[in-house]
Design a protein around this motif. Structure first.
Motif, PDB file in Angstrom:
ATOM      1  N   ALA A 244       0.837  -1.199   0.000  1.00 15.32           N
ATOM      2  CA  ALA A 244       0.000   0.000   0.000  1.00 15.32           C
ATOM      3  C   ALA A 244       0.871   1.249   0.000  1.00 15.32           C
ATOM      4  O   ALA A 244       0.598   2.220  -0.727  1.00 15.32           O
ATOM      5  CB  ALA A 244      -0.930  -0.009   1.213  1.00 15.32           C
ATOM      6  N   ALA A 245       1.941   1.232   0.805  1.00 14.98           N
ATOM      7  CA  ALA A 245       2.862   2.366   0.822  1.00 14.98           C
ATOM      8  C   ALA A 245       3.559   2.532  -0.526  1.00 14.98           C
ATOM      9  O   ALA A 245       3.748   3.659  -1.011  1.00 14.98           O
ATOM     10  CB  ALA A 245       3.889   2.179   1.932  1.00 14.98           C
ATOM     11  N   VAL A 246       3.953   1.426  -1.146  1.00  8.97           N
ATOM     12  CA  VAL A 246       4.593   1.489  -2.463  1.00  8.97           C
ATOM     13  C   VAL A 246       3.634   2.061  -3.503  1.00  8.97           C
ATOM     14  O   VAL A 246       4.018   2.878  -4.344  1.00  8.97           O
ATOM     15  CB  VAL A 246       5.074   0.087  -2.880  1.00  8.97           C
ATOM     16  CG1 VAL A 246       5.530   0.087  -4.332  1.00  8.97           C
ATOM     17  CG2 VAL A 246       6.202  -0.376  -1.973  1.00  8.97           C
ATOM     18  N   THR A 247       2.369   1.657  -3.450  1.00  7.72           N
ATOM     19  CA  THR A 247       1.372   2.167  -4.395  1.00  7.72           C
ATOM     20  C   THR A 247       1.184   3.670  -4.228  1.00  7.72           C
ATOM     21  O   THR A 247       1.109   4.416  -5.215  1.00  7.72           O
ATOM     22  CB  THR A 247       0.035   1.448  -4.190  1.00  7.72           C
ATOM     23  OG1 THR A 247       0.232   0.035  -4.339  1.00  7.72           O
ATOM     24  CG2 THR A 247      -0.994   1.925  -5.203  1.00  7.72           C
ATOM     25  N   ILE A 248       1.108   4.125  -2.987  1.00  2.40           N
ATOM     26  CA  ILE A 248       0.960   5.562  -2.732  1.00  2.40           C
ATOM     27  C   ILE A 248       2.152   6.330  -3.283  1.00  2.40           C
ATOM     28  O   ILE A 248       1.999   7.394  -3.894  1.00  2.40           O
ATOM     29  CB  ILE A 248       0.791   5.809  -1.222  1.00  2.40           C
ATOM     30  CG1 ILE A 248      -0.519   5.216  -0.718  1.00  2.40           C
ATOM     31  CG2 ILE A 248       0.828   7.302  -0.912  1.00  2.40           C
ATOM     32  CD1 ILE A 248      -0.687   5.283   0.789  1.00  2.40           C
ATOM     33  N   ALA A 249       3.354   5.803  -3.087  1.00  5.92           N
ATOM     34  CA  ALA A 249       4.562   6.484  -3.549  1.00  5.92           C
ATOM     35  C   ALA A 249       4.681   6.478  -5.073  1.00  5.92           C
ATOM     36  O   ALA A 249       5.352   7.349  -5.645  1.00  5.92           O
ATOM     37  CB  ALA A 249       5.793   5.831  -2.930  1.00  5.92           C
ATOM     38  N   THR A 250       4.046   5.521  -5.728  1.00  5.23           N
ATOM     39  CA  THR A 250       4.150   5.403  -7.189  1.00  5.23           C
ATOM     40  C   THR A 250       3.156   6.296  -7.913  1.00  5.23           C
ATOM     41  O   THR A 250       3.418   6.735  -9.040  1.00  5.23           O
ATOM     42  CB  THR A 250       3.934   3.937  -7.608  1.00  5.23           C
ATOM     43  OG1 THR A 250       4.853   3.103  -6.901  1.00  5.23           O
ATOM     44  CG2 THR A 250       4.150   3.745  -9.101  1.00  5.23           C
TER      45      THR A 250
END
Length: 275
Positions: A244-250
């Motif tokens: 979820a954090a990776v998706t937000i950062a992408t």
């Protein structure tokens, strides 16, 4: 109206199949990351979770990772570096494309030589210079080391070479000086190259982990990538939360690329064509 020959149809279909296969290879990992981020927190990721999908991971990742501060820092650093690179690349690129001076080719070769030197090899002298200037643990430590870039200089030089000299001569006849010609004539025509440089630089700075890791230790200077690295150490086994954090950062980088993809393709396609 005659039908297209079979070999043309076969060529179109084969090209379409290759493009679809390439899109599938590129998008499949992103799709898996997104599905994993929707799984219940702390569970083993599966294609269809037993307890259904949930958006709670995004709220938890945003709060636990303190991503608001990280987003602000990454945006500030990326925009500052991009602005510096556009200015330095435009000035140096125009000089190498149009001005006549002794050692011009040598300067160009030096600029190209910087492209093959990894940043990691220069980290010690850069660190010593920043320490001498009392810039460690400041925003300047994240901005100044990449404020100028050989790729941007070469990119804009190649694009300026495609602009007809007659346009500059007409502006000079009207009384414009070199800076006015660059600002009012060359840069508006070089918008595709500028957008290309902006996207490459912004995305590169947004995804940079090395500089924040080496030049900063203060928590208030954490960037997105450093927050993700710390997030992974803190929540290693909680893959849905991490994804979820990776998706937000992408998302910001993905949206930026989608907005500028037309100018990016045009800039890459036309750079290097010399009249």
């Amino acid at each position: 109206m005659s039908k297209p020959p079979w070999n043309l149809k076969y060529s179109i279909l084969s090209s379409l199949a290759v493009l679809l296969l390439g899109a599938l290879i590129v998008l499949l990992p992103l799709f898996i990351v997104f599905l994993t981020s929707l799984a219940p927190s702390g569970t083993t990721p599966t294609l269809v979770p037993k307890d259904g999908w949930s958006l709670a991971n995004y709220r938890d990742a945003w709060q636990r990772g303190k991503l608001l501060l990280a987003f602000a820092n990454s945006t500030l650093v990326a925009l500052a570096v991009t602005g510096f690179q556009i200015v330095t690349s435009a000035l140096a690129g125009y000089a190498l494309a149009r001005l006549i001076f002794r050692g011009k080719q040598t300067v160009l070769l030096i600029v190209l030589a910087t492209l093959v030197i990894p940043f990691q090899l220069l980290v010690i002298p850069i660190f010593l210079v920043l320490k001498w200037g009392h810039l460690i643990n400041t925003y300047w430590a994240l901005i100044l080391p990449t404020a100028a870039n050989g790729f941007g200089i070469f990119l804009l030089r190649q694009y300026f070479l495609t602009v007809p000299v007659e346009l500059e001569e007409a502006a000079a006849i009207d009384g414009a000086n070199r800076l006015q010609i660059l600002w009012q004539v060359m840069l508006p025509l070089a918008r595709p190259a500028l957008v290309t440089l902006f996207l490459f630089t912004f995305i590169g700075e947004w995804n940079d982990l090395f500089k924040p890791l080496v030049f900063t230790t203060r928590p208030e200077l954490r960037t997105v990538q450093l927050a993700l690295a710390e997030f992974q150490e803190q929540f290693t086994n909680n893959w849905p939360l991490l994804m979820a954090a990776v998706t937000i950062a992408t998302l910001p980088v993905l949206l930026l690329f989608l907005l500028g993809q037309r100018q990016l393709i045009r800039g890459i396609a036309t750079t290097g064509i010399k009249n």
